[in-house]
Every structure is written in structure tokens, then in C-alpha cells.
Scaffold this active site. Structure first.
Site, short mmCIF file in Angstrom:
data_model
loop_
_atom_site.label_atom_id
_atom_site.label_comp_id
_atom_site.label_asym_id
_atom_site.label_seq_id
_atom_site.Cartn_x
_atom_site.Cartn_y
_atom_site.Cartn_z
N ASP A 16 0.86 -1.19 0.00
CA ASP A 16 0.00 0.00 0.00
C ASP A 16 0.90 1.23 0.00
O ASP A 16 1.63 1.48 0.96
CB ASP A 16 -0.90 -0.01 1.24
CG ASP A 16 -1.95 1.10 1.23
OD1 ASP A 16 -1.67 2.15 0.64
OD2 ASP A 16 -3.02 0.90 1.81
N ASP A 111 -2.60 2.67 -6.31
CA ASP A 111 -1.64 2.76 -5.22
C ASP A 111 -1.54 1.47 -4.39
O ASP A 111 -1.13 1.50 -3.24
CB ASP A 111 -1.97 3.94 -4.30
CG ASP A 111 -3.35 3.84 -3.67
OD1 ASP A 111 -4.11 2.93 -4.07
OD2 ASP A 111 -3.67 4.66 -2.80
N GLU A 112 -1.92 0.35 -5.00
CA GLU A 112 -1.81 -0.95 -4.32
C GLU A 112 -1.28 -2.01 -5.27
O GLU A 112 -1.59 -1.98 -6.46
CB GLU A 112 -3.18 -1.41 -3.80
CG GLU A 112 -3.80 -0.54 -2.73
CD GLU A 112 -5.18 -1.04 -2.37
OE1 GLU A 112 -5.35 -1.52 -1.23
OE2 GLU A 112 -6.08 -0.97 -3.22
#
Length: 439
Positions: A16, A111-112
Site C-alpha cells: 500500500d 496505489d496498491e
């Protein structure tokens, strides 16, 4: 007879990226590092922050905080209009950096990232070493302002939970032997898939803490959720990998494609909203062809701003900008196509049936969605050729727009909104570059 104990191994790493959009801006602008910063969709006090740096979060400014309120909390806050192209570029670069340490098996959002461990990689010391190598690779190969939190667990659901347990720059592992007691201190909202509405439902059934949830047996979990989701959640929270871990990888068959836009004041009229809808369709139709799909369904969504007097007699909702509004949507079905003209005809047909009158005079949001996507190789060709060469016209337009920009050649109806509805930041997917522009 109880199930045999699972070996203490990590099968998944969930990466993350911490305050990703804000961190990218601090990487691009070293002078912003260590200072409160927020990324916003537009420079207006009525809009909301879509990302905040950790310096801003320490002051109480977070995603969803209205810009005007953020300014009151921190008059010196740095506000930056989001740049989707840079965020997409950095997401790709980070994925490359992660790949140097471990293959990326899935990208849930911009964003992961998820890595699946195999063989001896699953042993806790080796998994931790890989996680540290990922952090170092991002720092060394992408940027020192970019940090990530990594969760290690026997299934993807728990790995995501673990990635949120220590921020920023965290590294948490949840082993089967530690479960479920290792997550008993969390809040119900810390579980992926448990939002505000679900929390209210759980409270109504006298489940207000994680301890109460974990005390339920499998049958109790099934009754609580009234679906097989409860059975799955029971096993996931105890470390089992059922093969359906709560964030299933896409089958690869995309179902919808579309664009939406909150209208600027200059377009909050029937004429302005039509021009914006026309542009949204122009972008969606071009993407449809670039991604090699046909469609036979189009849905239009419009939201209308309401006055205080109107909200007293009309059921309304509140937008994140604070605007109270009513909504309307309608679907059109038609023969399979991918050309802009046929889709435009469908849009006109739906648009003609939109609600009108004093209560619908101020549209402030428009969305156009193409549904029931059909891959090109599954499309059944028409028996008779298109007499108007609509497909050829669209192909010619695409060639010019890819070379010179997506709005170089378009139909006249979108002219008043030619510069409106630019590509915005994507949360659940990474924008793709087609020609010289992103979509």
C-alpha cells in the site's frame, strides 16, 4: 474433529503506497517535503481533498476534507491540482521496482500491488526479507519521498488488513498461529468491505466490536451476513485461503466503460450539460475502440442541484461538494456497435427523455457509461455493410486524435465543452496513454 493447524507461512504481500498522490508531489517538488500538502481535483474551496500528506493528516486534514475547511485548519497548506499522468507514470515505475524483488500478481488500484509468494519465499524470515527489498527498491529506483506499508498474511484479505495496521512505512505480518487474536483489537471498519452502511447493519444486529464478530462460529457469520460472504469471512479471518479471498482477480472480461464529470458553473444548464455529455461520449467511444470492444447499451446519469425550498419537497442526497441534489438515469439498448455516430444517436434519444421543468433546471453532474461490452473477437458482423461508413469515419478520427490530441477532431455538439471534463485521477484503475493523451 478440528481442522489441522496451518503452517506458519505468508502466502501474500499487500503493498500500500502511503499518501500516494501527495507523496508523488513531494517527490516532484523537494521544497514541499515535510510540509502540509493536499491534492485537489480543482482549485475551489467547495471541492474536497483527494489526498493529503502525512504532515497534513497530523493536523486532521484527510481525504474528503473540504478545501475551505482545510484552509481554516492550516492557512499555509499547499494545494496542488492533481496530475493523473504523473501518478500513472509513478505507479508504473513503482511496479517495475517491486518486480525487481518479487513478481506483481495483481494491481487492485493505482496505489496498491499484491505479490504472491511461492515455495520457500513463504517462510516468515524470507518473506520479511523480500518485503524489505521491495521497500529499498522503491526508495532507490523511484524516489526517497515514496513510502509504502506492506502486509504479510496467509491470504490476500488479511494481507490488505495488515498493510493498514502500521502507517507510514509499516511492515506487519499476520501468521495463522496468531489468528484471530492478532486482529481482535481492530475496529469493524478496518475490515475491507465494511463501510458505514454495513457497520450500521452490524450494529443493528448487536455486533459493535471485532471481538463480538470473531466470537461467532461459521453458522453465526453466515446468518449475520445472510450470504456465503459470511462463511468466507469466517475462514479468511482465521488465515484460511479459500481460493476466493475477498478481492478476486478480474476474469479479464471488462463489463463497463465510461466517464463522468461535475459540471463547472458555466455548464450548469441544459445546453452546457449536453455539450459535456457529448464530450464524455466522445472519450468513451474512443476508448471502446482502443480497448477493442463493442457495446449494445448506454446509460446516462444526471444529477440536478436543488435549492433549499426544493429539498423540502423533493428527496435529495448531498454531494461531497455540499450540493444537495436529485438524480436521474436511463439506459438505451441498440445493436452492437463501436462507432461514435451510432452511440451519439443513442445518447440523443436518452437525452430527449431527461426530466425537465423548474426542479431540473440546474444539472451539475453528468455521467455516460457503456455497458455489456463485447470483445471484438466475439462480435457478430452485420449481414449488410454500413452504408454510411460510420466505422471507417471513427477509425479516421481516431488516427488524427491519437496523433494530435483527443479533441483535435470531433463532432460540433461538444465544441462548447471541448476543454471541459479532462481526464481525472483514477483510484481503481491506472490511466492508460492512448497517443499523446491519457484516458
Amino acid at each position: 474433529m478440528s481442522a489441522p493447524a496451518q503452517p506458519d507461512r505468508f502466502h501474500f504481500l499487500h503493498i500500500d503506497l502511503n499518501s500516494f498522490f501527495a507523496s508523488v508531489e513531494q517527490q516532484l517538488h523537494p521544497e514541499y517535503r515535510g510540509r502540509p500538502l493536499a491534492v485537489v481535483p480543482t482549485m475551489a474551496d467547495t471541492t474536497s481533498c483527494i489526498a493529503a500528506s502525512y504532515e497534513a493528516k497530523a493536523l486532521g486534514i484527510k481525504t474528503g476534507t473540504q478545501v475551505g475547511e482545510a484552509k481554516k485548519i492550516c492557512p499555509d497548506i499547499i494545494l496542488i491540482a492533481g496530475n493523473h499522468a504523473e501518478y500513472a507514470r509513478y505507479s508504473h515505475e513503482i511496479a517495475k521496482a517491486v518486480e525487481l524483488a518479487c513478481p506483481v500478481s495483481h494491481t487492485p488500484s493505482i496505489d496498491e500491488m499484491v505479490c504472491e509468494l511461492i515455495g520457500r519465499e513463504q517462510e516468515p524470515p524470507r518473506a520479511r526479507k523480500i518485503a524489505l527489498e521491495i521497500k529499498q527498491s522503491i526508495y532507490k529506483n523511484v524516489g526517497e519521498a515514496l513510502r509504502c506499508s506492506i502486509g504479510m498474511a496467509p491470504n490476500r484479505y488479511l494481507a490488505k488488513i495488515a498493510s493498514d495496521m502500521q502507517k507510514p512505512d509499516g511492515l506487519i505480518g499476520l501468521l495463522p498461529s496468531q489468528l484471530p487474536r492478532a486482529i481482535a483489537h481492530l475496529d469493524l471498519r478496518d475490515l475491507p468491505g465494511v463501510g458505514a452502511r454495513t457497520e450500521v447493519r452490524l450494529h443493528a444486529k448487536n455486533i459493535t466490536t471485532m471481538e463480538q464478530l470473531l466470537a461467532l462460529d461459521r453458522n453465526g457469520m453466515h446468518k449475520l451476513w445472510d450470504s456465503v460472504w459470511g462463511d468466507r469471512l469466517y475462514h479468511w479471518l482465521r488465515g484460511a485461503d479459500s481460493g476466493d479471498d475477498g478481492a478476486p482477480v478480474s476474469s479479464g472480461v471488462q463489463k463497463t466503460l465510461g466517464h463522468s464529470h461535475v459540471l463547472g458553473p458555466e455548464h450548469r444548464s441544459h445546453e452546457g450539460s449536453w455539450a459535456v455529455a457529448h464530450k464524455l461520449l466522445h472519450k468513451a467511444a474512443m476508448r471502446l475502440r482502443m480497448e477493442k470492444f463493442y457495446t449494445n447499451s448506454l446509460t446516462v446519469t444526471i444529477r440536478f442541484a436543488l435549492t433549499k425550498e426544493q429539498t423540502e419537497r423533493i428527496k435529495s442526497k448531498r454531494h461531497t461538494s455540499g450540493i444537495k441534489h436529485s438524480g436521474w438515469a436511463m439506459e438505451a439498448r441498440f445493436r452492437e456497435c463501436q462507432d461514435t455516430l451510432t452511440l451519439l444517436e443513442a445518447l440523443r434519444g436518452v437525452w430527449a427523455q431527461r426530466p425537465q421543468g423548474p426542479d431540473f433546471a440546474k444539472p451539475f453532474f453528468v455521467g455516460v457509461t457503456l455497458r455489456n461490452l463485447i470483445p471484438e473477437d466475439e462480435h457478430q458482423p452485420e449481414l449488410f455493410a454500413d452504408p454510411n461508413n460510420r466505422a471507417d469515419l471513427s477509425v479516421t478520427m481516431d488516427k488524427l486524435n491519437l496523433k494530435y490530441g483527443h479533441t483535435t477532431l470531433h463532432f460540433a455538439g461538444m465544441l462548447p465543452a471541448r476543454e471541459s471534463a479532462p481526464t481525472r485521477i483514477a483510484f481503481t484503475q491506472i490511466p492508460v496513454q492512448y497517443g499523446v493523451d491519457y484516458m
